[in-house]
Design an enzyme around this catalytic site. Structure first.
Site, PDB file in Angstrom:
ATOM      1  N   ARG A 261      24.213  77.903  22.974  1.00 22.16           N
ATOM      2  CA  ARG A 261      24.834  79.024  24.072  1.00 22.16           C
ATOM      3  C   ARG A 261      24.413  78.565  25.445  1.00 22.16           C
ATOM      4  NH1 ARG A 261      21.444  83.168  20.852  1.00 22.16           N
ATOM      5  NH2 ARG A 261      20.449  81.323  20.606  1.00 22.16           N
TER       6      ARG A 261
ATOM      7  N   ASP B 172      24.562  78.207  29.380  1.00 19.68           N
ATOM      8  CA  ASP B 172      24.294  79.190  30.428  1.00 19.68           C
ATOM      9  C   ASP B 172      25.463  79.406  31.613  1.00 19.68           C
ATOM     10  OD1 ASP B 172      21.754  80.791  30.071  1.00 19.68           O
ATOM     11  OD2 ASP B 172      20.886  79.000  30.628  1.00 19.68           O
TER      12      ASP B 172
ATOM     13  N   ARG C 270      16.481  72.335  32.163  1.00 19.05           N
ATOM     14  CA  ARG C 270      16.560  72.381  33.818  1.00 19.05           C
ATOM     15  C   ARG C 270      15.304  72.603  34.386  1.00 19.05           C
ATOM     16  NH1 ARG C 270      20.763  77.128  33.779  1.00 19.05           N
ATOM     17  NH2 ARG C 270      20.075  77.350  35.972  1.00 19.05           N
TER      18      ARG C 270
END
Lengths: 253, 253
Positions: A51, A53, A199
């Protein structure tokens, strides 16, 4: 009802992310509305391997959709590629899914790439596809630091507050940092990742690359399991979901 | 008055090309208007190594501008990079030009890259940066055909009708075709090129890649010197001006 596997490429810029949300357009919504045109007007529910972002790109996302009737995978690919226009979402491959296959739960390996443009001038050609980092980065130090994070660990230090996974235990199989001219490319592979894990890893390695922290520091952050000790969350535009691997691959058309 | 050399990167999409034109915004106009802010409001005349066409990109264009007063090259780079915002034009390097140096006439080698996305699905991530060619291309045959075009020849067959060069004699030093996954990359190098020469070469090699023409055909087209015999002009978005080399390089900051 037949279940199909799709390999998707998309530019994350215009979307709120993979998942349907009330506050904007998602990749999932565009895909399901395109599929509705081949499905008696009914948008089929889709599931994705990852999923992604808001703002995160994909060149190898895999999704599944169940349709009311059979359609040749190549025709499905072509028709969906047409109906997702003009959005930057394309269907690279389609296949009838193997029995019992699930786009998300059958995945055994996921790959991501994070691109940094490491120069003083802002990006013109790759604007929106790279994180612009002006200060010179030491890719060798970042790579060395990354190797200390490989293996099975509790990655709580690199996990978003909103992460819904029950456990923060993950096995990081690959975390390479390489320089290609003005660009730094981080390659990450694991069976699965926590929310914002890559990230947050990139934002932490950045501090090593800038010389503000030593090569051993990211490992200490990992062991501390405290998100507040890690670096910033690198921005989404540098991240791209590159591939998904399955024990049983769909027979891609 | 001091003469400066600049290395530019730009996305050709929004521009009518390098050169100033009445019918739209050019890279030259944006650069000169940005430079005017450092030049008592007077836009300095600029000269580029290559007058790229509408839609053609650059990552290593070199231009010269003459300013009314001296400014440190690094400050000039930074200030121009700021004043060209929000356009997709950036200044990668700046230098005081060597005596007698000219961005266009002192160049001894120019390099271009032409990118084709060779797959059925349209481009999502690299839309605007590649030519989308659906039918499978044989890169090996294209490369073999390209080797027959190297050297010093009259390239009239690959020259635009509007080409202003006095002679069509050019020396093609490199014309490589390589496959990188779904992408085909053509690398072209010469002291100088005719108008549309690379795009016409690519359009001609394409017919070999598709199997519609043999490997020897582009050489016969070259020898015929007749533009009508060559292939189509490949679209501008796949082309990028990658570098310029000088006998005497500016001392880049």
């Amino acid at each position: 009802m037949p279940l199909y596997a799709l390999t998707l490429e998309y530019h994350g810029g215009p979307f709120v992310g993979w998942q349907r949300q009330a506050n904007g357009l998602s990749v999932q919504q565009v895909l399901e509305e395109a599929a509705a045109k081949l499905n008696d007007g009914i948008p089929p529910a889709s599931i994705a391997a990852g999923r992604t972002d808001a703002g995160v790109h994909a060149e190898g996302q895999v999704a599944q959709i169940e349709l009311v009737r059979k359609i040749a995978p190549d025709r499905l690919r072509e028709a969906l590629d047409f109906h997702t226009r003009p959005y930057p979402i394309v269907i690279r491959r389609a296949a009838l899914a193997p029995p019992g296959w699930n786009a998300r739960f059958s995945a055994i390996r996921r790959g991501y790439r994070y691109r940094m443009l490491n120069r003083r001038a802002r990006p013109a050609l790759d604007d929106g596809l790279v994180w612009h980092v002006k200060a010179p980065l030491d890719a060798g130090a970042m790579h060395a630091a990354a190797q200390g994070l490989l293996g099975r660990h509790d990655f709580s230090a690199f996990r978003a507050a909103a992460c819904q996974a029950k456990s923060a235990l993950r096995t990081l199989d690959r975390l390479d940092v390489a320089r290609l001219g003005e660009e730094l490319v981080v390659t990450a592979e694991a069976r699965s990742f926590l929310h914002h894990q890559i990230r947050n890893l990139v934002g932490t390695l950045l501090e090593v690359g800038q010389g503000r922290r030593g090569v051993e520091w990211p490992r200490r952050v990992l062991e501390g399991r405290d998100r507040a000790q890690a670096g910033m969350t690198a921005p989404p535009e540098g991240l791209c979901f590159t591939f998904v691997r399955y024990a049983e691959e769909p027979d891609w058309a």
